[in-house]
Design an enzyme around this catalytic site. Structure first.
Site, PDB file in Angstrom:
ATOM      1  N   GLU A   1      -7.814 -13.720  -4.135  1.00  0.00           N
ATOM      2  CA  GLU A   1      -8.958 -12.786  -4.186  1.00  0.00           C
ATOM      3  C   GLU A   1     -10.196 -13.549  -4.660  1.00  0.00           C
ATOM      4  OE1 GLU A   1      -9.062  -8.630  -6.189  1.00  0.00           O
ATOM      5  OE2 GLU A   1     -10.320  -9.888  -7.462  1.00  0.00           O
TER       6      GLU A   1
ATOM      7  N   ASP B   1     -14.096   3.016  -9.071  1.00  0.00           N
ATOM      8  CA  ASP B   1     -14.417   3.717 -10.323  1.00  0.00           C
ATOM      9  C   ASP B   1     -15.867   4.164 -10.280  1.00  0.00           C
ATOM     10  OD1 ASP B   1     -11.882   3.480 -11.578  1.00  0.00           O
ATOM     11  OD2 ASP B   1     -12.313   1.346 -11.866  1.00  0.00           O
TER      12      ASP B   1
ATOM     13  N   GLN C   1      -2.123  -4.041  -9.051  1.00  0.00           N
ATOM     14  CA  GLN C   1      -2.973  -4.403 -10.186  1.00  0.00           C
ATOM     15  C   GLN C   1      -2.308  -5.599 -10.872  1.00  0.00           C
ATOM     16  OE1 GLN C   1      -5.615  -4.869 -11.696  1.00  0.00           O
ATOM     17  NE2 GLN C   1      -6.223  -2.757 -12.129  1.00  0.00           N
TER      18      GLN C   1
ATOM     19  N   ALA D   1     -18.384  -1.121  -6.654  1.00  0.00           N
ATOM     20  CA  ALA D   1     -18.028   0.298  -6.546  1.00  0.00           C
ATOM     21  C   ALA D   1     -19.155   1.132  -5.931  1.00  0.00           C
ATOM     22  CB  ALA D   1     -17.660   0.854  -7.910  1.00  0.00           C
TER      23      ALA D   1
ATOM     24  N   LYS E   1     -12.317 -19.381  -8.960  1.00  0.00           N
ATOM     25  CA  LYS E   1     -12.044 -20.722  -9.490  1.00  0.00           C
ATOM     26  C   LYS E   1     -10.995 -21.392  -8.602  1.00  0.00           C
ATOM     27  CE  LYS E   1     -13.231 -19.605 -14.218  1.00  0.00           C
ATOM     28  NZ  LYS E   1     -12.741 -18.706 -15.242  1.00  0.00           N
TER      29      LYS E   1
ATOM     30  N   ALA F   1      -8.602   7.444  -2.596  1.00  0.00           N
ATOM     31  CA  ALA F   1      -8.508   6.422  -1.544  1.00  0.00           C
ATOM     32  C   ALA F   1      -7.926   7.030  -0.265  1.00  0.00           C
ATOM     33  CB  ALA F   1      -7.634   5.273  -2.041  1.00  0.00           C
TER      34      ALA F   1
ATOM     35  N   TYR G   1      -0.071   0.317  -8.926  1.00  0.00           N
ATOM     36  CA  TYR G   1      -0.166   0.020 -10.360  1.00  0.00           C
ATOM     37  C   TYR G   1       1.220  -0.014 -11.010  1.00  0.00           C
ATOM     38  CZ  TYR G   1      -4.919   1.050  -9.132  1.00  0.00           C
ATOM     39  OH  TYR G   1      -6.144   1.003  -8.504  1.00  0.00           O
TER      40      TYR G   1
ATOM     41  N   HIS H   1     -12.435  -5.530   0.792  1.00  0.00           N
ATOM     42  CA  HIS H   1     -12.219  -4.332  -0.012  1.00  0.00           C
ATOM     43  C   HIS H   1     -13.341  -3.341   0.311  1.00  0.00           C
ATOM     44  CE1 HIS H   1     -10.004  -6.645  -3.489  1.00  0.00           C
ATOM     45  NE2 HIS H   1      -9.761  -7.200  -2.316  1.00  0.00           N
TER      46      HIS H   1
HETATM   47  P1  FAD Z   1      -6.422   6.186  -5.738  1.00  0.00           P
HETATM   48  O1  FAD Z   1      -5.323   5.698  -4.896  1.00  0.00           O
HETATM   49  O2  FAD Z   1      -7.302   7.250  -5.202  1.00  0.00           O
HETATM   50  O3  FAD Z   1      -5.779   6.649  -7.139  1.00  0.00           O
HETATM   51  C1  FAD Z   1      -6.594   6.921  -8.276  1.00  0.00           C
HETATM   52  C2  FAD Z   1      -5.923   7.949  -9.177  1.00  0.00           C
HETATM   53  O4  FAD Z   1      -5.870   9.213  -8.509  1.00  0.00           O
HETATM   54  C3  FAD Z   1      -4.463   7.624  -9.541  1.00  0.00           C
HETATM   55  O5  FAD Z   1      -4.219   8.134 -10.814  1.00  0.00           O
HETATM   56  C4  FAD Z   1      -3.664   8.389  -8.487  1.00  0.00           C
HETATM   57  O6  FAD Z   1      -2.342   8.694  -8.939  1.00  0.00           O
HETATM   58  C5  FAD Z   1      -4.530   9.633  -8.315  1.00  0.00           C
HETATM   59  N1  FAD Z   1      -4.494  10.207  -6.961  1.00  0.00           N
HETATM   60  C6  FAD Z   1      -4.464   9.520  -5.781  1.00  0.00           C
HETATM   61  N2  FAD Z   1      -4.497  10.371  -4.744  1.00  0.00           N
HETATM   62  C7  FAD Z   1      -4.561  11.629  -5.276  1.00  0.00           C
HETATM   63  C8  FAD Z   1      -4.626  12.937  -4.724  1.00  0.00           C
HETATM   64  N3  FAD Z   1      -4.617  13.121  -3.397  1.00  0.00           N
HETATM   65  N4  FAD Z   1      -4.697  14.011  -5.565  1.00  0.00           N
HETATM   66  C9  FAD Z   1      -4.701  13.837  -6.921  1.00  0.00           C
HETATM   67  N5  FAD Z   1      -4.636  12.614  -7.494  1.00  0.00           N
HETATM   68  C10 FAD Z   1      -4.550  11.520  -6.685  1.00  0.00           C
HETATM   69  N6  FAD Z   1     -12.576  -1.677  -7.641  1.00  0.00           N
HETATM   70  C11 FAD Z   1     -13.782  -1.997  -7.103  1.00  0.00           C
HETATM   71  O7  FAD Z   1     -14.807  -1.361  -7.468  1.00  0.00           O
HETATM   72  N7  FAD Z   1     -13.949  -2.971  -6.162  1.00  0.00           N
HETATM   73  C12 FAD Z   1     -12.878  -3.701  -5.707  1.00  0.00           C
HETATM   74  O8  FAD Z   1     -13.047  -4.576  -4.847  1.00  0.00           O
HETATM   75  C13 FAD Z   1     -11.593  -3.429  -6.264  1.00  0.00           C
HETATM   76  N8  FAD Z   1     -10.487  -4.110  -5.841  1.00  0.00           N
HETATM   77  C14 FAD Z   1      -9.254  -3.769  -6.336  1.00  0.00           C
HETATM   78  C15 FAD Z   1      -8.117  -4.442  -5.845  1.00  0.00           C
HETATM   79  C16 FAD Z   1      -6.841  -4.130  -6.321  1.00  0.00           C
HETATM   80  C17 FAD Z   1      -5.635  -4.850  -5.775  1.00  0.00           C
HETATM   81  C18 FAD Z   1      -6.685  -3.123  -7.335  1.00  0.00           C
HETATM   82  C19 FAD Z   1      -5.328  -2.790  -7.875  1.00  0.00           C
HETATM   83  C20 FAD Z   1      -7.813  -2.450  -7.826  1.00  0.00           C
HETATM   84  C21 FAD Z   1      -9.099  -2.753  -7.325  1.00  0.00           C
HETATM   85  N9  FAD Z   1     -10.238  -2.083  -7.765  1.00  0.00           N
HETATM   86  C22 FAD Z   1     -11.482  -2.382  -7.242  1.00  0.00           C
HETATM   87  C23 FAD Z   1     -10.143  -1.051  -8.825  1.00  0.00           C
HETATM   88  C24 FAD Z   1      -9.920   0.368  -8.237  1.00  0.00           C
HETATM   89  O9  FAD Z   1     -11.080   0.774  -7.547  1.00  0.00           O
HETATM   90  C25 FAD Z   1      -9.635   1.306  -9.409  1.00  0.00           C
HETATM   91  O10 FAD Z   1      -8.395   0.980  -9.984  1.00  0.00           O
HETATM   92  C26 FAD Z   1      -9.735   2.804  -9.123  1.00  0.00           C
HETATM   93  O11 FAD Z   1      -9.713   3.472 -10.381  1.00  0.00           O
HETATM   94  C27 FAD Z   1      -8.597   3.398  -8.311  1.00  0.00           C
HETATM   95  O12 FAD Z   1      -8.646   3.048  -6.995  1.00  0.00           O
HETATM   96  P2  FAD Z   1      -7.391   3.426  -6.025  1.00  0.00           P
HETATM   97  O13 FAD Z   1      -7.792   3.084  -4.672  1.00  0.00           O
HETATM   98  O14 FAD Z   1      -6.144   2.863  -6.577  1.00  0.00           O
HETATM   99  O15 FAD Z   1      -7.383   5.020  -6.229  1.00  0.00           O
END
Ligand code: FAD
Length: 289
Positions: free
Chosen positions: A16, A108, A177, A50, A273, A126, A146, A76
Site C-alpha cells: 500500500e 471515516d 486492517q 476520506a 518506505k 461501503a 477487521y 481505494h
Molecule cells: P463498512 O464496511 O461500511 O463498515 C463500517 C461499520 O459499519 C462496521 O462497524 C460494520 O460492521 C458496519 N456496517 C457495515 N455495513 C452495514 C450496514 N449495512 N448496516 C449497519 N451497519 C453496517 N480510509 C480512508 O479514508 N482512505 C483509505 O484509503 C482507506 N484505506 C483502507 C484500507 C484498508 C485495508 C482498511 C482496513 C481501512 C482503510 N480505510 C481507509 C479506513 C476505513 O475507511 C475505515 O475503517 C472506515 O471506518 C470503515 O470503512 P469500511 O469500508 O470498512 O466500512
C-alpha cells in the site's frame, strides 16, 4: 484483474502507498514506486482521502502503477463524502486509465464535514457503493475487514453479519486492517469461513519502524499491541535504528507464520518506505513464498 491472481494457488504479495500531500512531492512517490516494482509485487494499492479531495492524485498514481510500472494497481475510494455522479465519474476515470480494481470503503467522517452534511450523506456504508459499482461495471472490487472488529461494531457477530452482506453484494477479495497478533487473524478467518465468507483474504501487515507510529495510525485503527511489540518499542526508545531493525524482524516473523498457515495474501502497509518493504522481502526466504 487482481481477483484472477489469487487463483494461482500461492500467497499473493502486495503493497500500500499513499498520495503525497504536496504536488512537488509527486516525484518522490514515483521513485518509491520504481523501487517497489523491483520487488515484483502482485499488486499495489493507493489510498484515498476520506473527503475525496485527493481523488485525482489516487487516480494518477494508480495509472502510473499500471502504465509505467506494469503492475496491477488498486485504487481505494471512500463513500462518506460522495454522491452517485462523483462515484460514476471516478470509476470511469479509472477505467480510462486502465485501472480495473477498486477497494470500496465507507471511510471515516472528514474533520471538516458538518454534522448536517454527515447526517445527510448519500452513502451510509461501503456496501452502498459496492452495489452501484457492481451494477454498472465489471471492475474487480475489494473490501476492508477487521480481525479485531471494526471500532464502531457492537459485537463480533454484527461485524461478521455485515461483512457477509458486503461480500455478497459484490466483493471479490478482502484486505484486513493491520494486526500484530496472528492468532486474532486466524480466529477471524475461521469465523468468516463459518459465516460463509469464501473470498480470498489478504492480511494487512504494518511494520513498526518508529515509536511514533504506535502512537498515531495504530491507536487510531483500534488494533491491539501485544506485549512483545510494545516491549521492543520501549527497549529501543533511544535507539531508532535498532527499533527499525526489530520492527522489521517482527513483521518478517509475522509474515512467515502467516505463510506457514496458508494465508491467501500479504498486504504490506509500506508508509511509502520502499527500503522497509525491500528489507522485509529480502529477509523472507523465497522458498517460503
Ligand atoms: P463498512 O464496511 O461500511 O463498515 C463500517 C461499520 O459499519 C462496521 O462497524 C460494520 O460492521 C458496519 N456496517 C457495515 N455495513 C452495514 C450496514 N449495512 N448496516 C449497519 N451497519 C453496517 N480510509 C480512508 O479514508 N482512505 C483509505 O484509503 C482507506 N484505506 C483502507 C484500507 C484498508 C485495508 C482498511 C482496513 C481501512 C482503510 N480505510 C481507509 C479506513 C476505513 O475507511 C475505515 O475503517 C472506515 O471506518 C470503515 O470503512 P469500511 O469500508 O470498512 O466500512
Amino acid at each position: 484483474m487482481i481477483k484472477n491472481i489469487y487463483r494461482q494457488g500461492r500467497t499473493i504479495f502486495s503493497f500500500e502507498v499513499f498520495p503525497p500531500k504536496k504536488e512537488e512531492e509527486f516525484n518522490d512517490i514515483y521513485n518509491t514506486l520504481n523501487k517497489l516494482k523491483t520487488l515484483n509485487p502482485d499488486f499495489i494499492s493507493v489510498t484515498y482521502g476520506a473527503g475525496g479531495s485527493n481523488s485525482k492524485k489516487t487516480a494518477a498514481i494508480a495509472s502510473y502503477i499500471k502504465n509505467s510500472c506494469d503492475i496491477e494497481p488498486i485504487a481505494h475510494l471512500t463513500a462518506v463524502a460522495m454522491d452517485e455522479a462523483f462515484l460514476t465519474d471516478f470509476i470511469n476515470e479509472l477505467k480510462e486509465k486502465g485501472v480495473s480494481n477498486v477497494l470500496a470503503l465507507r471511510g471515516d467522517r472528514p474533520k471538516d464535514m458538518s454534522d448536517e452534511a454527515y447526517a445527510n450523506r448519500r452513502f451510509l456504508h461501503a456496501e452502498d457503493i459496492i452495489r452501484i459499482i457492481r451494477r454498472e461495471s465489471d471492475i474487480c472490487i475489494a473490501g476492508a475487514c477487521y480481525p479485531e472488529i471494526h471500532p464502531e461494531s457492537e459485537s463480533r457477530e454484527s461485524d461478521l453479519y455485515y461483512l457477509k452482506q458486503k461480500v455478497d453484494t459484490g466483493v471479490d477479495f478482502l484486505i484486513t486492517q493491520m494486526f500484530f497478533n496472528n492468532h486474532k487473524f486466524y480466529k477471524f478467518r475461521e469465523l468468516a469461513e463459518k459465516k460463509g465468507i469464501h473470498v480470498p483474504i489478504s492480511a494487512g501487515i504494518m511494520p513498526i519502524t518508529s515509536a511514533k507510529q504506535l502512537g498515531t495510525s495504530v491507536t487510531l485503527s483500534g488494533t491491539s499491541v501485544p506485549g512483545e511489540l510494545s516491549s521492543l518499542v520501549a527497549k529501543y526508545a533511544d535507539a531508532p535504528e535498532d527499533l527499525r531493525k526489530a520492527g522489521i524482524e517482527y513483521a518478517v516473523k509475522q509474515i512467515e507464520d502467516l505463510i506457514a498457515n496458508t494465508v491467501d495474501g500479504i498486504h504490506i502497509y509500506t508508509m511509502n518506505k520502499a527500503d522497509t518493504a525491500k528489507e522485509i522481502m529480502e529477509q523472507l526466504s523465497i522458498s517460503k513464498i
